[in-house]
Design a protein around this motif. Structure first.
Motif, PDB file in Angstrom:
ATOM      1  N   LEU A 256      -7.358   6.495  -3.181  1.00 33.16           N
ATOM      2  CA  LEU A 256      -6.046   5.849  -3.102  1.00 33.16           C
ATOM      3  C   LEU A 256      -5.959   4.810  -1.994  1.00 33.16           C
ATOM      4  N   THR A 257      -6.942   4.778  -1.098  1.00 36.30           N
ATOM      5  CA  THR A 257      -6.905   3.774  -0.031  1.00 36.30           C
ATOM      6  C   THR A 257      -7.548   2.457  -0.460  1.00 36.30           C
ATOM      7  N   HIS A 281       3.064  13.363  -4.887  1.00 38.57           N
ATOM      8  CA  HIS A 281       2.214  12.842  -3.814  1.00 38.57           C
ATOM      9  C   HIS A 281       1.732  14.012  -2.956  1.00 38.57           C
ATOM     10  N   ASP A 304      -2.654   5.947   6.632  1.00 38.58           N
ATOM     11  CA  ASP A 304      -2.889   5.252   5.367  1.00 38.58           C
ATOM     12  C   ASP A 304      -2.886   6.219   4.189  1.00 38.58           C
ATOM     13  N   VAL A 305      -3.647   7.313   4.296  1.00 39.74           N
ATOM     14  CA  VAL A 305      -3.739   8.260   3.184  1.00 39.74           C
ATOM     15  C   VAL A 305      -2.428   9.005   2.979  1.00 39.74           C
ATOM     16  N   SER A 308       1.184   5.508   3.877  1.00 42.55           N
ATOM     17  CA  SER A 308       1.206   4.142   3.337  1.00 42.55           C
ATOM     18  C   SER A 308       0.774   4.090   1.875  1.00 42.55           C
ATOM     19  N   SER A 309      -0.194   4.926   1.500  1.00 44.41           N
ATOM     20  CA  SER A 309      -0.632   4.930   0.103  1.00 44.41           C
ATOM     21  C   SER A 309       0.493   5.368  -0.827  1.00 44.41           C
ATOM     22  N   ARG A 312       2.630   2.331  -1.522  1.00 43.15           N
ATOM     23  CA  ARG A 312       1.980   1.397  -2.451  1.00 43.15           C
ATOM     24  C   ARG A 312       1.981   1.934  -3.879  1.00 43.15           C
TER      25      ARG A 312
END
Length: 439
Positions: A256-257, A281, A304-305, A308-309, A312
């Motif tokens: 997913l990144t 999620h 990020d994982v 933020s992912s 997105r």
């Protein structure tokens, strides 16, 4: 990993020794099994004068086949406090629970209904309704024996949309959910035609589905009728395939990144299913260090994982989510109370809560709900690797004196994903057995 202390404490010799020494006594929890009745016995209803939910709740329970006659032990105590308009009128709540505190059976349930303070007609009414949070959280810590207690705020005009929540909270599905405040708002409709398979015809995406909590989520959603798309990183491909095969779903290996992950995921779901009704999620990582010793890479990877992912992916998938769709994000009690050595993780999980609360009003006009669950100590491979002392503290520092199971998180997500939960959005539900700290 098995909880040897809990097994010993519930044995004959262990029960006597634990009681004599004043040690924690983990109760045997009533968890859901297909075919189980909603409750194990009759339910006692009470109400303050002027309440508006007594009759709707009676009707819900009657339709569900719950007995309201008989006598103790009661399987649940349910009180309608919506008629309380000032603090002097709180006395009927005391009278009801004072008189019946010892009549609730093991793994019993307590539900108190109130009006959201922000929807009250006067400051006095709002004050009294807010006071109910202290009542239910204290009861949850007092009654013991696997009992749970919740406060359900039902907005005026949303009386008929509480059915899904009442069923969840009374059943064994909510075994490790206690001391929570749930808000139900008004929606145009809340269809529910099959309580045994509420997710029939739904397509559900579960990220981080190869093991642990993610695998349990996939199993429970499939049990409830959903077609599950199980997603995880390529390195977990073998485990992911086993889970997908077990639930009759499909496996999707994707990091997913990756910059193109959201568009790739959206294209896959669109081509195979033409929609996605439920997005869970669950994918997450830890890179634990105190912030003074944490590298920039460890900070960035977790943010990020874990956070933020999700932003997105939501941007890419919302166009594929039809009216009545559900987004459920997995946060953590670390995101609520913080945790030493987990500044990156706690930041990401608090951000998940912020994502849910900020996106709820944005998605509401499209008929899409977004909520979060915040697990506490759950028995997984990750917690099994903890130092013994830290693991035992994590297990005992809650009202249940034990860790939860992955299925406890999964059952809570399935409730939030159900069509009948349309009035629930922007909520954060802790699945932590009511932790002593941060609860």
């Amino acid at each position: 990993m098995s909880d040897r202390y809990a097994s010993f404490a519930n044995s004959g010799p262990g029960r006597a020794l634990v009681k004599r020494l004043g040690l924690p006594q983990p109760p045997l929890l009533r968890r859901f099994r297909p075919g189980d009745p909603l409750v194990t016995g009759p339910v006692l209803l009470g109400a303050a004068p002027g309440g508006r939910l007594d009759e709707p709740v009676r009707k819900m329970l009657t339709i569900a086949g719950v007995g309201l006659d008989g006598g103790p032990p009661w399987s649940a105590l349910v009180f309608d406090a919506t008629g309380i308009a000032d603090t002097a009128a709180l006395h009927p709540v005391y009278e009801f629970f004072h008189a019946n505190a010892r009549t609730l059976g093991p793994s019993g349930r307590v539900i108190v209904f109130g009006t959201p303070p922000e929807a009250c007609s006067s400051p006095r009414e709002a004050t009294a309704q807010r006071a109910l949070e202290g009542l239910t959280r204290s009861i949850a810590k007092e009654f013991g024996r696997g009992m749970t207690a919740q406060l359900v705020y039902v907005a005026p005009g949303a009386d008929e949309f509480a059915d899904s929540t009442v069923r969840f909270l009374l059943s064994g599905r909510s075994a490790y959910v206690s001391g929570q405040v749930i808000r139900i708002g008004h929606v145009l409709s809340s269809p529910m035609t099959d309580w045994a398979h509420p997710l029939d015809g739904k397509v559900a995406l579960v990220t981080g589905a190869a093991q642990g909590i993610g695998a349990a989520i996939a199993r429970v959603l499939a049990r409830d009728g959903a077609r599950v798309v199980a997603l995880d990183v390529p390195a977990a491909g073998e485990s992911l395939a086993r889970v997908a095969n077990e639930v009759g779903g499909t496996a999707l290996q994707l990091d997913l990144t990756r910059p193109d992950a959201p568009s790739t995921l959206a294209a896959q779901l669109d081509s195979r299913h033409g929609k996605v009704d439920i997005v869970v999620h669950n994918a997450g990582i830890t890179r634990d260090k105190t912030i003074g010793r944490m590298s920039a890479e460890q900070w960035d990877a977790v943010i990020d994982v874990n956070l933020s992912s999700q932003e997105r992916i939501n941007e890419a998938l919302v166009p594929l989510i039809p009216e009545g769709g559900r987004i459920v994000a997995v946060s953590s009690t670390s995101g609520i109370a913080g945790n030493r050595g987990q500044t990156n993780y706690a930041t990401s999980k608090a951000g998940v809560i912020g994502l849910v609360q900020s996106m709820a009003p944005v998605l509401a006009p499209q008929g899409i709900t977004i909520n979060a669950v915040a697990p506490g100590f759950i028995e997984t491979r990750m917690t099994a690797r903890m130092p013994v002392a830290a693991r035992e503290i994590g297990r005992r520092m809650n009202s249940m004196s034990q860790g939860g199971l992955p299925v406890d998180v999964a059952e809570t997500i399935a409730w939030l994903a159900a069509p009948g939960s349309a009035g629930i959005t922007g909520n954060v539900i802790r699945v932590c057995g009511q932790m002593w700290l941060g609860a």
